[in-house]
Design a protein around this motif. Structure first.
Motif, PDB file in Angstrom:
ATOM      1  N   ALA A  26       0.849  -1.197   0.000  1.00  9.08           N
ATOM      2  CA  ALA A  26       0.000   0.000   0.000  1.00  9.08           C
ATOM      3  C   ALA A  26       0.881   1.242   0.000  1.00  9.08           C
ATOM      4  O   ALA A  26       1.985   1.238   0.560  1.00  9.08           O
ATOM      5  N   ARG A  27       0.383   2.290  -0.630  1.00 11.60           N
ATOM      6  CA  ARG A  27       1.118   3.559  -0.688  1.00 11.60           C
ATOM      7  C   ARG A  27       0.177   4.674  -0.262  1.00 11.60           C
ATOM      8  O   ARG A  27      -1.019   4.635  -0.550  1.00 11.60           O
ATOM      9  N   THR A  28       0.721   5.676   0.401  1.00 15.11           N
ATOM     10  CA  THR A  28      -0.031   6.870   0.754  1.00 15.11           C
ATOM     11  C   THR A  28       0.681   8.069   0.170  1.00 15.11           C
ATOM     12  O   THR A  28       1.903   8.211   0.322  1.00 15.11           O
ATOM     13  N   PHE A  29      -0.082   8.905  -0.525  1.00 17.94           N
ATOM     14  CA  PHE A  29       0.454  10.099  -1.166  1.00 17.94           C
ATOM     15  C   PHE A  29      -0.243  11.320  -0.593  1.00 17.94           C
ATOM     16  O   PHE A  29      -1.463  11.334  -0.456  1.00 17.94           O
ATOM     17  N   THR A  30       0.539  12.337  -0.265  1.00 19.34           N
ATOM     18  CA  THR A  30      -0.014  13.596   0.212  1.00 19.34           C
ATOM     19  C   THR A  30      -0.051  14.587  -0.943  1.00 19.34           C
ATOM     20  O   THR A  30       0.928  14.726  -1.676  1.00 19.34           O
ATOM     21  N   VAL A  31      -1.202  15.247  -1.089  1.00 17.02           N
ATOM     22  CA  VAL A  31      -1.367  16.261  -2.135  1.00 17.02           C
ATOM     23  C   VAL A  31      -1.689  17.585  -1.447  1.00 17.02           C
ATOM     24  O   VAL A  31      -2.641  17.678  -0.670  1.00 17.02           O
ATOM     25  N   THR A  32      -0.883  18.601  -1.729  1.00 16.32           N
ATOM     26  CA  THR A  32      -1.090  19.937  -1.172  1.00 16.32           C
ATOM     27  C   THR A  32      -1.446  20.907  -2.298  1.00 16.32           C
ATOM     28  O   THR A  32      -1.308  20.579  -3.484  1.00 16.32           O
ATOM     29  N   ARG A  33      -1.841  22.102  -1.920  1.00 13.55           N
ATOM     30  CA  ARG A  33      -2.120  23.127  -2.934  1.00 13.55           C
ATOM     31  C   ARG A  33      -0.864  23.439  -3.741  1.00 13.55           C
ATOM     32  O   ARG A  33      -0.938  23.692  -4.939  1.00 13.55           O
ATOM     33  N   ALA A  34       0.291  23.393  -3.106  1.00 13.31           N
ATOM     34  CA  ALA A  34       1.545  23.624  -3.834  1.00 13.31           C
ATOM     35  C   ALA A  34       1.753  22.550  -4.904  1.00 13.31           C
ATOM     36  O   ALA A  34       2.232  22.849  -6.006  1.00 13.31           O
ATOM     37  N   ASP A  35       1.370  21.307  -4.603  1.00 14.20           N
ATOM     38  CA  ASP A  35       1.457  20.237  -5.599  1.00 14.20           C
ATOM     39  C   ASP A  35       0.550  20.531  -6.795  1.00 14.20           C
ATOM     40  O   ASP A  35       0.907  20.248  -7.944  1.00 14.20           O
ATOM     41  N   LEU A  36      -0.621  21.093  -6.528  1.00 14.18           N
ATOM     42  CA  LEU A  36      -1.541  21.436  -7.613  1.00 14.18           C
ATOM     43  C   LEU A  36      -0.944  22.500  -8.529  1.00 14.18           C
ATOM     44  O   LEU A  36      -1.091  22.425  -9.750  1.00 14.18           O
ATOM     45  N   VAL A  37      -0.262  23.469  -7.939  1.00 14.75           N
ATOM     46  CA  VAL A  37       0.390  24.509  -8.737  1.00 14.75           C
ATOM     47  C   VAL A  37       1.481  23.894  -9.611  1.00 14.75           C
ATOM     48  O   VAL A  37       1.570  24.176 -10.811  1.00 14.75           O
ATOM     49  N   ARG A  38       2.296  23.036  -9.017  1.00 15.10           N
ATOM     50  CA  ARG A  38       3.361  22.383  -9.792  1.00 15.10           C
ATOM     51  C   ARG A  38       2.793  21.503 -10.904  1.00 15.10           C
ATOM     52  O   ARG A  38       3.294  21.496 -12.028  1.00 15.10           O
ATOM     53  N   TYR A  39       1.717  20.765 -10.595  1.00 17.70           N
ATOM     54  CA  TYR A  39       1.122  19.901 -11.602  1.00 17.70           C
ATOM     55  C   TYR A  39       0.512  20.738 -12.730  1.00 17.70           C
ATOM     56  O   TYR A  39       0.640  20.381 -13.910  1.00 17.70           O
ATOM     57  N   ALA A  40      -0.133  21.834 -12.388  1.00 17.48           N
ATOM     58  CA  ALA A  40      -0.710  22.711 -13.417  1.00 17.48           C
ATOM     59  C   ALA A  40       0.375  23.215 -14.357  1.00 17.48           C
ATOM     60  O   ALA A  40       0.201  23.230 -15.578  1.00 17.48           O
ATOM     61  N   ALA A  41       1.511  23.605 -13.802  1.00 17.46           N
ATOM     62  CA  ALA A  41       2.615  24.105 -14.628  1.00 17.46           C
ATOM     63  C   ALA A  41       3.163  22.999 -15.533  1.00 17.46           C
ATOM     64  O   ALA A  41       3.459  23.241 -16.705  1.00 17.46           O
ATOM     65  N   ALA A  42       3.273  21.790 -15.004  1.00 19.82           N
ATOM     66  CA  ALA A  42       3.822  20.684 -15.791  1.00 19.82           C
ATOM     67  C   ALA A  42       2.848  20.207 -16.861  1.00 19.82           C
ATOM     68  O   ALA A  42       3.257  19.836 -17.961  1.00 19.82           O
ATOM     69  N   ARG A  98     -15.045  10.486  -7.333  1.00 18.11           N
ATOM     70  CA  ARG A  98     -15.210  11.653  -6.452  1.00 18.11           C
ATOM     71  C   ARG A  98     -14.002  12.559  -6.627  1.00 18.11           C
ATOM     72  O   ARG A  98     -12.886  12.081  -6.821  1.00 18.11           O
ATOM     73  N   PRO A  99     -14.238  13.853  -6.482  1.00 14.45           N
ATOM     74  CA  PRO A  99     -13.082  14.753  -6.551  1.00 14.45           C
ATOM     75  C   PRO A  99     -12.228  14.635  -5.294  1.00 14.45           C
ATOM     76  O   PRO A  99     -12.715  14.290  -4.216  1.00 14.45           O
ATOM     77  N   VAL A 100     -10.961  14.920  -5.458  1.00 11.23           N
ATOM     78  CA  VAL A 100     -10.037  14.951  -4.329  1.00 11.23           C
ATOM     79  C   VAL A 100      -9.951  16.403  -3.880  1.00 11.23           C
ATOM     80  O   VAL A 100      -9.340  17.237  -4.547  1.00 11.23           O
ATOM     81  N   VAL A 101     -10.614  16.705  -2.780  1.00 10.78           N
ATOM     82  CA  VAL A 101     -10.641  18.067  -2.243  1.00 10.78           C
ATOM     83  C   VAL A 101      -9.329  18.320  -1.511  1.00 10.78           C
ATOM     84  O   VAL A 101      -8.926  17.542  -0.645  1.00 10.78           O
ATOM     85  N   VAL A 102      -8.668  19.413  -1.879  1.00  7.84           N
ATOM     86  CA  VAL A 102      -7.360  19.741  -1.308  1.00  7.84           C
ATOM     87  C   VAL A 102      -7.506  21.002  -0.459  1.00  7.84           C
ATOM     88  O   VAL A 102      -7.746  22.084  -0.987  1.00  7.84           O
ATOM     89  N   PRO A 103      -7.357  20.872   0.863  1.00  4.51           N
ATOM     90  CA  PRO A 103      -7.546  22.031   1.742  1.00  4.51           C
ATOM     91  C   PRO A 103      -6.425  23.061   1.585  1.00  4.51           C
ATOM     92  O   PRO A 103      -5.327  22.742   1.134  1.00  4.51           O
ATOM     93  N   ASP A 104      -6.742  24.273   1.967  1.00  5.00           N
ATOM     94  CA  ASP A 104      -5.770  25.364   1.902  1.00  5.00           C
ATOM     95  C   ASP A 104      -4.994  25.427   3.214  1.00  5.00           C
ATOM     96  O   ASP A 104      -5.188  26.306   4.040  1.00  5.00           O
ATOM     97  N   ASP A 105      -4.144  24.427   3.409  1.00  8.12           N
ATOM     98  CA  ASP A 105      -3.275  24.380   4.585  1.00  8.12           C
ATOM     99  C   ASP A 105      -1.964  23.707   4.168  1.00  8.12           C
ATOM    100  O   ASP A 105      -1.791  23.352   3.009  1.00  8.12           O
ATOM    101  N   ASP A 106      -1.073  23.560   5.089  1.00 12.05           N
ATOM    102  CA  ASP A 106       0.215  22.935   4.756  1.00 12.05           C
ATOM    103  C   ASP A 106       0.171  21.411   4.835  1.00 12.05           C
ATOM    104  O   ASP A 106       1.139  20.754   4.474  1.00 12.05           O
ATOM    105  N   LEU A 107      -0.947  20.853   5.299  1.00 13.32           N
ATOM    106  CA  LEU A 107      -1.050  19.406   5.465  1.00 13.32           C
ATOM    107  C   LEU A 107      -1.549  18.701   4.213  1.00 13.32           C
ATOM    108  O   LEU A 107      -1.181  17.568   3.950  1.00 13.32           O
ATOM    109  N   GLY A 108      -2.415  19.339   3.471  1.00 18.03           N
ATOM    110  CA  GLY A 108      -2.967  18.746   2.267  1.00 18.03           C
ATOM    111  C   GLY A 108      -3.920  17.618   2.584  1.00 18.03           C
ATOM    112  O   GLY A 108      -4.546  17.576   3.638  1.00 18.03           O
TER     113      GLY A 108
END
Length: 151
Positions: A26-42, A98-108
């Motif tokens: 099993a794997r666990t991945f953390t997604v933060t708002r910063a990750d969304l910005v990086r993914y959008a750019a890529a 379902r959408p993956v809701v990403v909170p506006d915090d440092d935890l994601g």
């Protein structure tokens, strides 16, 4: 000499050693708002539902959501890490539930991926079925990959 494009694969399981029902780690991945910005750019996907809370809510979403393809990409990493070679994946598909809701915090938000070998196929290939969840919510459905393994 090893370069970024000729990186040797980590040894994965051999087809002859794999049985139906075998669990992948099993794997666990953390997604933060910063990750969304990086993914959008890529990816070039700058849809505001992935970065603007006001617009996300205006279209009926609970908050900013992660890119579906980002979620899909994270999920397949559980398979490529297990197989030892990203090039071993010969088919991959999913349904977005379902959408993956990403909170506006440092935890994601954490997405957990578990999987199992659903079928041992000829040629030597296996079909892997994945379960992808955020908390108790299943976010991807019918997530399946066909993986080519060494004999």
């Amino acid at each position: 000499m090893t370069s970024a494009t000729t990186r040797p694969a980590r040894p994965g399981p051999r087809h002859a050693e794999v049985t139906a029902g075998l669990a992948l780690p099993a794997r666990t991945f953390t997604v933060t708002r910063a990750d969304l910005v990086r993914y959008a750019a890529a990816s070039g996907d700058f849809n505001p539902i992935h970065w603007n809370e006001r617009i996300a809510r205006a279209v009926g979403l609970p908050d900013v959501i992660g890119h579906g393809m980002l979620t899909m990409g994270l999920a397949i990493r559980a398979v490529t890490d297990w197989a030892g070679d990203p090039g071993a994946v010969v088919e991959y598909g999913t349904r977005f539930l379902r959408p993956v809701v990403v909170p506006d915090d440092d935890l994601g938000v954490e997405a957990t991926v578990s999987g199992r070998v659903a079928a041992v196929l000829p040629e030597p290939r296996v079909r892997v079925d994945l379960d992808v969840r955020v908390g108790a919510d299943k976010v991807l459905g019918r997530t399946r990959a066909v993986v080519a393994l060494e004999g």
